[in-house]
Motif scaffolding. Sequence first.
Motif, mmCIF file in Angstrom:
data_model
loop_
_atom_site.group_PDB
_atom_site.id
_atom_site.type_symbol
_atom_site.label_atom_id
_atom_site.label_comp_id
_atom_site.label_asym_id
_atom_site.label_seq_id
_atom_site.Cartn_x
_atom_site.Cartn_y
_atom_site.Cartn_z
ATOM 1 N N ARG A 43 -5.741 -33.339 42.030
ATOM 2 C CA ARG A 43 -6.060 -32.115 43.144
ATOM 3 C C ARG A 43 -7.354 -32.656 43.746
ATOM 4 N NH1 ARG A 43 -8.230 -25.825 40.197
ATOM 5 N NH2 ARG A 43 -8.322 -25.367 42.225
ATOM 6 N N VAL A 44 -7.868 -31.858 44.724
ATOM 7 C CA VAL A 44 -8.407 -32.380 46.019
ATOM 8 C C VAL A 44 -9.575 -31.375 45.581
ATOM 9 C CG1 VAL A 44 -8.953 -32.409 48.279
ATOM 10 C CG2 VAL A 44 -6.726 -33.814 47.715
ATOM 11 N N PRO A 45 -10.485 -32.024 46.108
ATOM 12 C CA PRO A 45 -11.656 -30.502 45.917
ATOM 13 C C PRO A 45 -12.009 -29.877 47.110
ATOM 14 C CG PRO A 45 -12.596 -32.970 44.953
ATOM 15 C CD PRO A 45 -11.398 -32.814 45.765
ATOM 16 N N VAL A 46 -12.059 -28.686 47.095
ATOM 17 C CA VAL A 46 -11.911 -27.467 47.778
ATOM 18 C C VAL A 46 -13.206 -27.236 48.407
ATOM 19 C CG1 VAL A 46 -10.907 -25.933 49.493
ATOM 20 C CG2 VAL A 46 -9.489 -27.624 48.499
ATOM 21 N N ARG A 47 -14.389 -27.585 49.709
ATOM 22 C CA ARG A 47 -15.399 -25.897 49.669
ATOM 23 C C ARG A 47 -15.020 -25.258 49.923
ATOM 24 N NH1 ARG A 47 -20.273 -28.562 49.217
ATOM 25 N NH2 ARG A 47 -21.785 -27.287 50.219
ATOM 26 N N ARG A 48 -15.045 -24.616 49.252
ATOM 27 C CA ARG A 48 -15.336 -23.168 49.817
ATOM 28 C C ARG A 48 -16.537 -22.421 50.880
ATOM 29 N NH1 ARG A 48 -14.984 -18.730 44.052
ATOM 30 N NH2 ARG A 48 -15.066 -17.663 46.113
ATOM 31 N N ARG A 52 -7.833 -21.424 46.060
ATOM 32 C CA ARG A 52 -7.204 -21.976 46.609
ATOM 33 C C ARG A 52 -7.513 -23.522 46.435
ATOM 34 N NH1 ARG A 52 -9.224 -25.020 52.627
ATOM 35 N NH2 ARG A 52 -7.018 -25.670 52.507
ATOM 36 N N VAL A 55 -5.474 -27.704 46.587
ATOM 37 C CA VAL A 55 -4.971 -28.368 46.928
ATOM 38 C C VAL A 55 -4.511 -29.950 46.155
ATOM 39 C CG1 VAL A 55 -5.351 -29.773 48.791
ATOM 40 C CG2 VAL A 55 -6.242 -28.063 49.256
ATOM 41 N N CYS A 95 -2.829 -33.580 46.471
ATOM 42 C CA CYS A 95 -3.011 -34.740 47.302
ATOM 43 C C CYS A 95 -1.423 -35.799 46.503
ATOM 44 C CB CYS A 95 -4.187 -35.900 47.170
ATOM 45 S SG CYS A 95 -3.484 -37.354 48.346
ATOM 46 N N TYR A 155 0.246 -33.705 51.649
ATOM 47 C CA TYR A 155 -0.146 -32.463 50.785
ATOM 48 C C TYR A 155 0.146 -31.335 50.473
ATOM 49 C CZ TYR A 155 -4.722 -35.653 51.452
ATOM 50 O OH TYR A 155 -5.114 -36.697 51.723
ATOM 51 N N ASP A 166 -0.559 -27.294 49.322
ATOM 52 C CA ASP A 166 -1.846 -26.598 50.073
ATOM 53 C C ASP A 166 -1.873 -24.629 49.521
ATOM 54 O OD1 ASP A 166 -4.449 -24.889 50.847
ATOM 55 O OD2 ASP A 166 -3.993 -26.552 52.257
ATOM 56 N N THR A 179 -2.563 -20.936 49.041
ATOM 57 C CA THR A 179 -4.398 -19.775 48.381
ATOM 58 C C THR A 179 -3.456 -19.136 48.064
ATOM 59 O OG1 THR A 179 -5.122 -20.624 50.284
ATOM 60 C CG2 THR A 179 -6.066 -18.231 49.500
#
Length: 204
Positions: free
Chosen positions: A35-40, A59, A61, A63, A74, A76, A78
């Motif tokens: 899992r890739v960190p996603v900044r909200r 959300r 994501v 990789c 990736y 991805d 939501t």
Amino acid sequence: MPSLYETLTWTIDEPGQPRTYVFHGGDELLANGTRVPVRRPDDAAMPYANPHAQHDESRVVICLAAPDGSPYFYVDRTNDPMRPQPAYVVAANGGLIGSIAVATGGVKGVFSLMSGRSGGRFTLLDAQSRPLARFTGPGLRNPKAEGVLVDASGKEIARVATDHSPYNDRRRRRTVRVHAPLPEPLHTLVLALVIGVELMIPAT
């Protein structure tokens, strides 16, 4: 041992944390899905990293990378409770490869799903949203049955078997068997299929 893009059969395990995946062929590691960190957007004003981010399913994501860490692509997705969103498959350079979307199959398909006779149905689409293949998973009546993938003409091109992961009883093991080499972008979409479907299911 062939690489991930050269093999016709691969197994996907969930070894530990939800939303982590290991692709292997026998004892040979083929790829890792992390899992890739996603900044909200609402995190922008926070002076520290969100400690709950790993549990946020709004959300996700993933990789998928080669054993040396080089990203293949990736996945991805939501989560929108008002309207099912597809899982987008994105190249390492950011270009859209295609998507994996829920397909109800009309009234007949919904009835079959609700009765447990067949599982969820998913459509694999290219970057222009043209359908390339359709996947039907096993139903609740026979959860160990194999899922079937057919191309746009209805010809069977692959099967997906499901079992418990040896790492954890609450995790799953999927084995994908493709009957013959596939063209792009369908090849990559089939590699992403299991993760895309998993992202439609709440993490446990």
